[in-house]
Structure formats: structure tokens, C-alpha cells
Enzyme design. Sequence first.
Site, PDB file in Angstrom:
ATOM      1  N   LYS A  86       0.837  -1.193   0.000  1.00 31.74           N
ATOM      2  CA  LYS A  86       0.000   0.000   0.000  1.00 31.74           C
ATOM      3  C   LYS A  86       0.875   1.248   0.000  1.00 31.74           C
ATOM      4  O   LYS A  86       1.998   1.212   0.508  1.00 31.74           O
ATOM      5  CB  LYS A  86      -0.857   0.029   1.283  1.00 31.74           C
ATOM      6  N   ARG A 127     -10.313 -11.566   2.155  1.00 32.94           N
ATOM      7  CA  ARG A 127     -11.173 -12.622   1.605  1.00 32.94           C
ATOM      8  C   ARG A 127     -10.473 -13.981   1.658  1.00 32.94           C
ATOM      9  O   ARG A 127     -11.134 -15.017   1.763  1.00 32.94           O
ATOM     10  CB  ARG A 127     -11.598 -12.237   0.171  1.00 32.94           C
TER      11      ARG A 127
HETATM   12  N1  BES Z   1      -8.101  -3.785   4.546  1.00 26.31           N
HETATM   13  C1  BES Z   1      -8.265  -3.365   3.215  1.00 26.31           C
HETATM   14  C2  BES Z   1      -9.563  -2.567   3.001  1.00 26.31           C
HETATM   15  C3  BES Z   1      -9.631  -1.243   3.694  1.00 26.31           C
HETATM   16  C4  BES Z   1      -9.158  -0.101   3.072  1.00 26.31           C
HETATM   17  C5  BES Z   1     -10.205  -1.138   4.930  1.00 26.31           C
HETATM   18  C6  BES Z   1      -9.241   1.112   3.716  1.00 26.31           C
HETATM   19  C7  BES Z   1     -10.294   0.087   5.576  1.00 26.31           C
HETATM   20  C8  BES Z   1      -9.813   1.210   4.972  1.00 26.31           C
HETATM   21  C9  BES Z   1      -8.295  -4.566   2.289  1.00 26.31           C
HETATM   22  O1  BES Z   1      -7.486  -5.630   2.678  1.00 26.31           O
HETATM   23  C10 BES Z   1      -7.793  -4.125   0.964  1.00 26.31           C
HETATM   24  O2  BES Z   1      -6.650  -3.763   0.875  1.00 26.31           O
HETATM   25  N2  BES Z   1      -8.658  -4.152  -0.052  1.00 26.31           N
HETATM   26  C11 BES Z   1      -8.316  -3.738  -1.341  1.00 26.31           C
HETATM   27  C12 BES Z   1      -8.784  -4.786  -2.314  1.00 26.31           C
HETATM   28  C13 BES Z   1      -8.245  -4.621  -3.702  1.00 26.31           C
HETATM   29  C14 BES Z   1      -6.739  -4.843  -3.708  1.00 26.31           C
HETATM   30  C15 BES Z   1      -8.924  -5.622  -4.607  1.00 26.31           C
HETATM   31  C16 BES Z   1      -9.000  -2.401  -1.610  1.00 26.31           C
HETATM   32  O3  BES Z   1     -10.112  -2.191  -1.119  1.00 26.31           O
HETATM   33  O4  BES Z   1      -8.391  -1.564  -2.249  1.00 26.31           O
HETATM   34 MN    MN Z   2      -5.512  -5.437   2.035  1.00 26.22          MN
END
Ligand code: BES
Ligand code: MN
Length: 500
Positions: free
Chosen positions: A276, A350
Site C-alpha cells: 500500500k 477474503r
Molecule cells: N483492509 C483493506 C480494506 C480497507 C481499506 C479497509 C481502507 C479500511 C480502509 C483490504 O485488505 C484491501 O486492501 N482491499 C483492497 C482490495 C483490492 C486490492 C482488490 C481495496 O479495497 O483496495
Molecule cells: Mn488489504
Amino acid sequence: MTDAVKVGFVPFSAQPRGVLVVFTDETLRFGPATRKVLGGYEDTIKRAAATAQFKGKSGSALDILAPAGLKIGRLIVAGTGKAGSLKEEDYIKIGGTSVARLKAGNEAVTMIAELPGGPLKPDQVAAIAAGIRLRAYKFNRYKTKAKDEDAALKAQISIAVADVAAAKKAFSPTNNVVDGVLIARELVNEPPNVLYPVEFARRAALLRKLGVQVEIFDVAAMKKLKMGALLGVSQGSAHDGRMVVMRWNGAASKTDKPVAFVGKGVCFDTGGISIKPAGSMEDMKGDMAGAACVVGLMHALAARKAKVNAVGAIGLVENMPDGNAQRPGDIVTTMSGQTIEIINTDAEGRLVLADVLWYTAQKYNPKFMIDLATLTGAIMVALGTEYAGLFSNNDQLSERLTKAGQATGERVWRMPLGPEYDKQIDSKFADMKNAAGRNGGSITAAQLLQRFVGDTPWAHLDIAGTGMGAPASDINTSWGSGYGVRLLDQLVADYYEAKR
Ligand code: BES
Ligand code: MN
Ligand code: ZN
């Protein structure tokens, strides 16, 4: 727990001390018990109200210091708005906003639980008391030089009521639920160097004191179960993963099918190799809010001795980039036997849930299974921080969740599922892939989860917007909200518990 406010109940006849809080509505009148305490001071209040243009509106208050003739230091006349239309959620907020006016030095507080129409009912009193505790919670464990605004309220709040025994009885289970919410908040607020999977599991195991059976699965145990998806996420971290299964058997028969709750417990989500960006990455300490809610809920159910059999299962991992971390392109085999191609290592929640959902459905054959997960950023784009996303294969469960959401103020909004979306996660190389495009990102995530629930009635709550980082509200000023504990406790109490 960083929660130093004490709430107790006294009879209307008790002599108020310290700060006195009384309630009025838009009629600006007072109930009989309140009038007795205020005596001749009522006229002064009328004049003060006119000068301050206080109209008894919800959330507004008249604040009078050292009122002459009353043996108190401060009088707060709190408005409730139109008294006739107040719901349970509103009483919780009334408790919260009353506390907001107190200062850290206000040690004794008396609150008269009465509206112009007469004494509040025991359930309404309990809701106010809950709101008080929820609002008073502060996470300040790591502040060594507490400034005034960080100091926790250390008040003894006496709520004056018509019937002390009835108020105590009504508040007892509510108080247990509040404890559950605060436990969940505490877990979400804790920093990730303190709360890693092993430590999280240790804290979940504290539920044993309440008679909850807690089983902890280490890496070897999860390997034995062939949880390849969860372990794939975990393998890049110096901290081992854990799965924790909590069981509360409160139904008359041990063989009653349980209700089941499953939580995403990513103690820190760097994104892994699909790392990230740095901005706000610290928020990913809260990526275990789903698991925190399940622990808080199990606490609530056990502490109030809910007449239900309940299972809580949480997958605890850390998603880190490392020489041993999983790669985009890797294919993992889940406990179900289905394979998943990793497209993006940041779509890790997931993967964790796929194995824990499958395990829970197979092992416990529950009446229903509800998972909670800070699963996608996309749900925040869709719903903001007010509603959690609800995805479900079952209309009855969805309706019940929606009603419980309206009653508690922890609202859910149903989102679609369907075969068209499901196609988007088909993979060239495996049974499915863990990430599709940006469009409908919360839905395709839910579609993947659905492949691991079989025929079990199931609901998925995407709490990325509601579980943490939501703006301060009347009943929460800390970063972690504890979202879901009150919602699911209400669901169980209203629909799945034997009546006492
Ligand atoms: N934990 C994150 C989602 C999240 C983002 C929660 C911001 C709270 C605040 C999750 O694991 C994630 O990174 N999801 C990605 C999925 C994508 C890579 C398909 C997302 O939402 O960008
Ligand atoms: Mn994630
Ligand atoms: Zn995540």
C-alpha cells in the site's frame, strides 16, 4: 479498560450533589420529581432559557453554574426535542450528549431520569446509562502526559429513577453489551506492535472467565486443516497467525444448532508484496475490527448469559512483505479444496475468511453465519461511514439485520450479489482469482466469500467504513467504534434467543 465512569441508580428522593442534569423537551416543562428538586429555581430557568434562546431542542442545553439556592455546583438543563418520538437509539444519544458536557473534574453527577410527561421507563433509563458509558470511553493508555482533553472522565454518575430495582434489572444486560463494545474498541485502537495475532488470541482467551470455550489453532493446527489461503497471507510475517474459535452454549440444549460469527482479523495490513502507499497506512492496524467485534459480541452474549448457542471464529494474521511473502501469481489451495490465484496480495481479507468461513460451516453447521470484515475501500466509496455494506444469500436474515440496525443505530445497507459479478472472479489458472477490477470492488469480494459458505444462510458485513476512523459521534469519540457488537447482540436477542 480506559473507562473510569461509574453509573449507578438512586431513587428520585435522593439529594443531588455536584452536577445536576435534568431533562426537558420543547414544552420547556419538567416532570414532577424534577420540579421537586428545582423548587423555586424553575422561574430562574425560564428567564435563562429566554435569554439563551434555549428551546429544548435535541442536543441543546442550558448550563448554569452555582445556581443560587440549590445545593449543587452546576445545573445542566438538557433538551431532548419532541419527547413523543424518542426511540431507544435516541435515549442512547441523550446519555452520550449529557456526558459530553461534563469536565474531567466533575466527580459527582446526578441525572434525573424524567421527562415532562413523567419518569422514563427502565429500558429508556438503561439506554441512557449505556450512552453515558459509550461516550465516556477514551483510549489514552499510551498518553504519558495527559492534557485536559485526554483525561478520562472519572465521574460517579447517579441516575435518579422512579424504581431503582427495575432500572438495575434493565441495565444489567445492556451493561454487559456496553462492556463488549468497549472491548472491541480497545482491540481496534491498540497499536499493531502490541496487538499481533498471538496477543490477540491471548486476549480472546480471556473470555474463558465467562464460561466461553476458547480453542486456539496455531500454524501447525491450521496446516493440518489445510487452510492454505489463510496461511498464504500469514507466511510473510515474523508473527505467526492464529485461528480462534469461541463457543458459548447458553441454549437449553447443547445440541441446538448454533448461530455463528466470523471475523477478519488482519492485525496489520501493509498490502504485502502489492504494498500500500504510505499515506494513512497506519490505519491498517484496525484491519482486525471484524474479529474485534466477534470477541466483543461473544463477551456480551456470555456475560448476559444469552439463551443461545453461539460460535465466534476469527482468523488472525499480519499481511507483510518479506522474502517469504506470497506473490501475485501464486495459487493457493483453500481448506475447501478450491484454488485461488493471487492477483493482488492486498486483497488478503477474503483469503483469510475463505478458510475460516468454510471451517465454521463444516464444523458447526450453524443456523446462520455472519462475517464482519474491513474488507474493501470500495464500500467506503459507496456508503461512507454511516452504513455497513450487507451482502447475503438469505432475505430473512437480511431483513432481520436491517431491523436490528435501525433499532441500534448500527445501520446496514443491502448490496447486490449475482452470477454476473461472480464471473468477474473466474481465473485463467485456478478456480478463482482474489481480485477483479475496481468496478464493484465490494461486490466481487463478497462473491468470493460466497463460494465458501455452501448452503448456509449467510451475511457478510463490510465494515471498512464503520468499524474504524468514522467521525466522532454522540456515543463514540475514539477511533475504533466497536461497530457490530450492539447490532448483532440485538439480532440474537430479538430473533434467536429463547425467551426468559
Ligand atoms: N483492509 C483493506 C480494506 C480497507 C481499506 C479497509 C481502507 C479500511 C480502509 C483490504 O485488505 C484491501 O486492501 N482491499 C483492497 C482490495 C483490492 C486490492 C482488490 C481495496 O479495497 O483496495
Ligand atoms: Mn488489504
Ligand atoms: Zn485488509
